[in-house]
Motif scaffolding. Structure first.
Motif: not given
Ligand SMILES: Cc1cc2nc3c(=O)[nH]c(=O)nc-3n(C[C@H](O)[C@H](O)[C@H](O)COP(=O)(O)O)c2cc1C
Length: 330
Positions: A324-330
């Protein structure tokens, strides 16, 4: 002069690509299933497959949502009525009918008003499928039957062969390979494939005339196939490339099916210019709505063959663990 040529040439290629996109769009506009003409037997059958597959899937889930599937059931019934009124039936028409009977017969459905209504309508139709449709129990033991003792022996012994024995592969073996390849997955199980096959010199010559990759061996190919997919099966929006995807999957299955039967093959590229695609269609009888995915040269391998090694890239060039991209999936 040379420098300018190298600067300009890529733009020429882009223009060619644009021309290719326009040609594909025109073909999609002319032949794809976006008009949803349910009086057209092929379009209706692909549609029926799409809907009955959704019902079939819902029937296969462990935790089925109560009341699920009725809108699909009604939609299917409407298609079946069109089929009955026209009297011309395809495989998916019959499969859809049988599936609908199975759906309304489910324990949780059979006593409902919807089931009673659909049953009364289905009873007026005089067709169904002889095959099984719906769901079946599939055990781990069943699954094990597909496990190869040596996958490497199977996969790594396939090579593209370009020289063959001077002997035809029988129609029976060809059809067996096609039947095996039909087990390929396809979107909603629409199976929009169509295979053209020939062993006749004149037809092979005509088909191969504008296929550049057969130079040096094309005149000695025993069996030739043209693998196509039917544009009628696909809708605009998300599916404009699906015919290439399903056609590619089928083609690979066919190559492995032939390999499993001891028959050699070599793909023959049909990523072609619009002009050549039209020229091919002018020479051999391929339906307008069928998109050519590739051709396949087929034959028995000689005792001794000289093959290209075609070494494979190292795994680390083609394989990455997805993150997962850092900060890309919340
Ligand atoms: C879509 C496709 C088109 C191809 N077209 C040609 C072709 O026109 N002529 C040819 O000799 N080989 C053709 N090939 C064969 C490839 O060159 C071959 O698969 C590749 O070099 C890997 O070698 P292998 O199949 O022996 O493992 C094609 C392969 C694919 C998948």
């Amino acid at each position: 002069m040379n420098f300018i040529w190298f600067q300009v040439r890529p733009f020429g290629r882009l223009l060619k690509a644009l021309h290719g996109f326009a040609y594909n769009f025109k073909r999609f506009y002319s032949y794809a299933g976006w008009r949803s003409n349910m009086k057209d037997i092929e379009q209706r059958n692909y549609n029926a497959a799409k809907i009955y597959h959704s019902l079939e899937k819902s029937m296969s889930f462990k935790n089925r949502r109560k009341g699920a599937g009725w809108s699909d059931a009604y939609a299917l019934l409407e298609l079946l009525k069109v089929a009955a009124s026209l009297g011309e039936l395809g495989y998916h028409d019959k499969a859809a009918c049988k599936l609908l009977w199975n759906f309304i017969g489910l324990e949780e459905n059979s006593q409902t008003d919807q089931a009673t209504y659909i049953k009364s309508e289905l009873s007026k139709l005089d067709f169904s499928s002889l095959d099984e449709h719906g769901t079946r129990v599939y055990t781990a033991v069943d699954f094990q039957r597909g496990v190869l003792e040596s996958p490497e022996a199977f996969f790594l012994s396939r090579y593209s062969l370009r020289e063959f024995k001077d002997e035809l592969v029988s129609e029976e073996i060809i059809k067996r390979a096609v039947s095996l390849a039909m087990k390929s997955p396809s979107v909603c199980n629409r199976q929009a494939w169509h295979v053209y096959h020939t062993t006749e010199r004149l037809v092979k010559d005509a088909a191969l005339r504008y296929q550049a990759g057969n130079r040096g061996f094309g005149d000695r190919i025993p069996n030739l196939m043209i693998i196509t997919t039917d544009l009628k099966a696909f809708m605009p929006g998300q599916e404009h490339y699906q015919h290439w995807i399903d056609g590619g999957l089928f083609s690979m299955s066919l190559i492995y099916a032939l390999h499993s039967l001891g028959v050699a093959s070599c793909c023959l590229n049909w990523s072609q210019s619009p002009a050549n695609d039209k020229l091919l269609r002018a020479l051999v009888d391929i339906k307008d709505n069928h998109t050519v995915v590739m051709m396949l040269a087929i034959g028995w391998p000689e005792e001794r063959n000289n093959v290209c090694i075609s070494a494979r890239r190292p795994l680390d060039e083609v394989y990455t663990r997805l993150k997962v991209r850092s900060g890309g999936y919340k």
